[in-house]
Design an enzyme around this catalytic site. Sequence first.
Site, PDB file in Angstrom:
ATOM      1  N   CYS A   1      -8.498 -30.018  99.241  1.00  0.00           N
ATOM      2  CA  CYS A   1      -9.403 -29.635 100.324  1.00  0.00           C
ATOM      3  C   CYS A   1      -9.027 -30.247 101.660  1.00  0.00           C
ATOM      4  CB  CYS A   1     -10.849 -29.994  99.971  1.00  0.00           C
ATOM      5  SG  CYS A   1     -11.155 -31.760  99.810  1.00  0.00           S
TER       6      CYS A   1
ATOM      7  N   ALA B   1     -18.225 -22.988  90.316  1.00  0.00           N
ATOM      8  CA  ALA B   1     -18.204 -23.685  89.031  1.00  0.00           C
ATOM      9  C   ALA B   1     -16.819 -24.228  88.708  1.00  0.00           C
ATOM     10  CB  ALA B   1     -18.682 -22.750  87.914  1.00  0.00           C
TER      11      ALA B   1
ATOM     12  N   SER C   1     -13.570 -27.145  89.538  1.00  0.00           N
ATOM     13  CA  SER C   1     -13.519 -28.598  89.346  1.00  0.00           C
ATOM     14  C   SER C   1     -14.296 -29.341  90.425  1.00  0.00           C
ATOM     15  CB  SER C   1     -12.064 -29.069  89.322  1.00  0.00           C
ATOM     16  OG  SER C   1     -11.408 -28.730  90.533  1.00  0.00           O
ATOM     17  N   MET C   2     -14.176 -28.911  91.685  1.00  0.00           N
ATOM     18  CA  MET C   2     -14.900 -29.597  92.757  1.00  0.00           C
ATOM     19  C   MET C   2     -16.392 -29.349  92.638  1.00  0.00           C
ATOM     20  SD  MET C   2     -14.353 -31.655  95.201  1.00  0.00           S
ATOM     21  CE  MET C   2     -15.193 -32.359  96.619  1.00  0.00           C
TER      22      MET C   2
END
Length: 334
Positions: free
Chosen positions: A50, A190, A192-193
């Site tokens: 990100c 939904a 990993s983050m």
Amino acid sequence: MSLLAFGLNHRRAPISVLERAALDETSLSSIIAAATASPDITEHLVVATCNRTEIYAEVSAFHGAVADLTEALTASTGITHDDLKSHLDLHYGDAAVAHVFNVAAGLDSMAVGESQILGQLRDALGRGQDDGHVGPHLNALVQQALRTGKRVHSETGIDEVSRSLVTAGLDAAEEHVGDLAEAHVLVVGAGSMSALAATTAVRAGVRSLTVVNRTAARASDLAQRLGGSSIDIADLADGIARADIVISCTGSTGVVVDLATATDAQIARGGRPQAYLDLALPHDVAEAVDELSGVTRLGLDRLGEDLGAAGRTPEVARARELVAAEVRLHQGAR
């Protein structure tokens, strides 16, 4: 052969540039193909998170490799040569080795000391190995960097001072909406983050958790694991209106929560305070949402400012000493 670390990260590039450089599967595959085709690059892996888009490569010629990667990144993402030139973070040789170790340890992260980067770097390594683009040099380097990152978390106090983006965002959201114990939280996504965000929210003691995702089964699985509930994507607008805090990190290429949806939500809420925690890159929540009365939008740029002081603690200094020692050992072993 020497190591080259090439790309964009939060230290040198503003969020607006990082958003344009964010990779989807198509652009990621394009960059990988270009790096593979370069006569000056023998091994490579791409790390896309990100707050960074970086390529680590073993190269035989510095200028040729930089030229090929520049063309690959600009062609794949649409980012201009001028923006790339202005914000490029470039390391070569021993400096590139040190950069990879610092990234793995979370010392180059927006949230200094965060541990999620270990999994992201491990995934990038795995993809490179599966595709045959990572050879013995990069494999040895990244494996040692990952081991060093684990040591940083187990042997220093960095976990006591490091704050994830989610935790920082929840802290800021609580200042706006009030006690988290009374807050209804909606997590959009939904992956990993999103799973990290949902887990962090539950551990922080929020009143309720709801998850929504385009794939209903994934939303349901995540919600059930955490004692929450899930809703269908068709009910997203209603879910937003009921939520005191909306956390979004979908990886979508377009806006997920537009101004009209947020405005309708505020009308339905009667003006009660609401916070949007936007962890996506590119952003999920329209920036204009922050201008609505009673609403705050917490994006990566603002969270980065809030987390800035974390890098100046004694615990982080100890972590940096450990990493520097490991870098010297790795360089001496080559």
